[in-house]
Enzyme design. Structure first.
Site, short mmCIF file in Angstrom:
data_model
loop_
_atom_site.label_atom_id
_atom_site.label_comp_id
_atom_site.label_asym_id
_atom_site.label_seq_id
_atom_site.Cartn_x
_atom_site.Cartn_y
_atom_site.Cartn_z
N ASP A 186 0.89 -1.15 0.00
CA ASP A 186 0.00 0.00 0.00
C ASP A 186 0.95 1.22 0.00
O ASP A 186 2.14 1.08 0.31
CB ASP A 186 -0.83 -0.06 1.28
N GLY A 216 -7.54 4.22 2.70
CA GLY A 216 -7.56 3.11 1.75
C GLY A 216 -8.77 3.11 0.82
O GLY A 216 -8.85 2.34 -0.12
N ILE A 217 -9.74 3.98 1.11
CA ILE A 217 -10.99 4.05 0.33
C ILE A 217 -10.82 5.07 -0.80
O ILE A 217 -10.22 6.13 -0.61
CB ILE A 217 -12.15 4.50 1.25
N ASP A 231 -1.87 -0.25 6.07
CA ASP A 231 -2.10 0.45 7.34
C ASP A 231 -3.60 0.60 7.64
O ASP A 231 -3.95 1.03 8.73
CB ASP A 231 -1.49 1.86 7.29
N SER A 240 -4.77 5.09 -4.72
CA SER A 240 -4.63 6.48 -5.14
C SER A 240 -4.30 6.64 -6.62
O SER A 240 -3.36 6.04 -7.13
CB SER A 240 -3.55 7.17 -4.32
N ARG A 285 -11.50 7.96 -3.84
CA ARG A 285 -11.89 9.38 -3.70
C ARG A 285 -13.41 9.58 -3.63
O ARG A 285 -13.92 10.21 -2.71
CB ARG A 285 -11.29 10.18 -4.86
N ASP A 344 -0.16 5.05 0.86
CA ASP A 344 -0.47 6.03 1.91
C ASP A 344 -0.47 5.37 3.28
O ASP A 344 -1.29 4.49 3.54
CB ASP A 344 -1.85 6.64 1.66
P1 B16 Z 1 -6.66 9.65 -4.62
P2 B16 Z 1 -3.73 3.84 -0.37
C1 B16 Z 1 -5.69 5.67 -0.69
O1 B16 Z 1 -4.36 5.25 -0.88
C2 B16 Z 1 -5.80 6.57 0.53
O2 B16 Z 1 -5.53 5.83 1.72
C3 B16 Z 1 -7.18 7.14 0.63
O3 B16 Z 1 -7.28 8.00 1.75
C4 B16 Z 1 -7.48 7.90 -0.68
O4 B16 Z 1 -8.79 8.45 -0.65
C5 B16 Z 1 -7.33 6.94 -1.85
O5 B16 Z 1 -6.02 6.41 -1.86
C6 B16 Z 1 -7.60 7.63 -3.20
O6 B16 Z 1 -6.61 8.59 -3.42
O7 B16 Z 1 -7.74 10.65 -4.26
O8 B16 Z 1 -5.27 10.23 -4.61
O9 B16 Z 1 -6.97 8.89 -5.89
O10 B16 Z 1 -3.80 3.86 1.13
O11 B16 Z 1 -4.55 2.75 -1.03
O12 B16 Z 1 -2.31 3.93 -0.90
MG MG Z 2 -2.96 3.18 3.25
#
Ligand code: B16
Ligand code: MG
Length: 222
Positions: free
Chosen positions: A10, A47-48, A171, A117, A50, A12
């Protein structure tokens, strides 16, 4: 001893703390819409994706927006987030992560990025770790986000590996659930209680150790 063939990361909250930037950008959006928002609620968004995150915030504030307005708000949040991630440098890699990734490479084990993300590519470029990842999943191609297993299955597939030989590092609770749903070994980084479904939980990234992971993986697969 059963050996790990691939480790799926992962981004973030595992490789770097962009989770803090997401928090700040969502907080700004919630303040603008007069919706109460704190760190506890923010945990639910980790992890969710946008749009799913925006829906949860709107539900929380009992607010209804048109599809067009939702799109506008999500874009505004993302522009704010993109401004913050422009400032990311290799110094923002979380403690121990570079050593862990180098150990993995030295052991000949493959790595992939399984981040939800759509900004992941820009972040890993700024962190200067693209050479440490054999494959990066394009979040835009994922139909069912975490906690669904799709992104981890896709990462393993891109590496040409089967689930049983892979471990995922996460995480977020939704992320750990996704790894387990993909039938992989799950490493949780953070709070033991919140990540109780993980096969091995470390308090923070400085405790990630490849030899220990290999050991725990072999025990779980024996
Ligand atoms: P984005 P990960 C996730 O990344 C984030 O934890 C989550 O908070 C965010 O909304 C999601 O990516 C989408 O991100 O807006 O930049 O497309 O934890 O899966 O690395
Ligand atoms: Mg994460």
């Amino acid at each position: 001893m059963k050996q790990i063939s691939g480790i799926l990361f992962d981004l973030d909250g595992v490789i770097t703390d962009t989770a803090e930037y997401h928090y700040k950008a969502w907080k700004q959006l919630a303040d603008d819409l007069d919706i109460p928002f704190d760190r506890e609620f923010n945990e639910k968004l980790k992890g969710i994706g946008r749009m799913e995150s925006l829906e949860l915030i709107l539900q929380h504030g009992n607010k209804q927006l048109t599809a067009e307005e939702k799109e506008r708000q999500a874009t505004k949040k993302n522009e704010h987030y993109k401004q913050m991630i422009e400032l990311i440098t290799p110094a923002d890699i979380l403690p121990g992560v570079l050593e862990f990734m180098n150990e993995i490479k030295d052991a000949g084990v493959k790595t992939a990025l399984a981040s939800s993300s759509k900004n992941a590519q820009a972040v890993i470029e700024n962190l200067e770790i693209t050479h440490l990842l054999d494959s990066v999943v394009n979040a835009a191609e994922i139909k069912n986000g975490k906690p669904a297993p799709e992104i981890f299955l896709k990462a393993a597939d891109q590496l040409g590996l089967s689930s049983e030989n892979c471990a995922g590092v996460e995480d977020a609770q939704a992320g750990v659930e996704a790894i387990k749903a993909a039938e992989m070994f799950a490493v949780g980084v953070g709070d033991q209680k919140a990540l109780k479904k993980a096969d091995w939980v470390v308090e923070d990234t400085s405790q990630l150790d490849f030899k220990e992971l290999q050991q725990k993986f072999a025990e779980a697969r024996s």
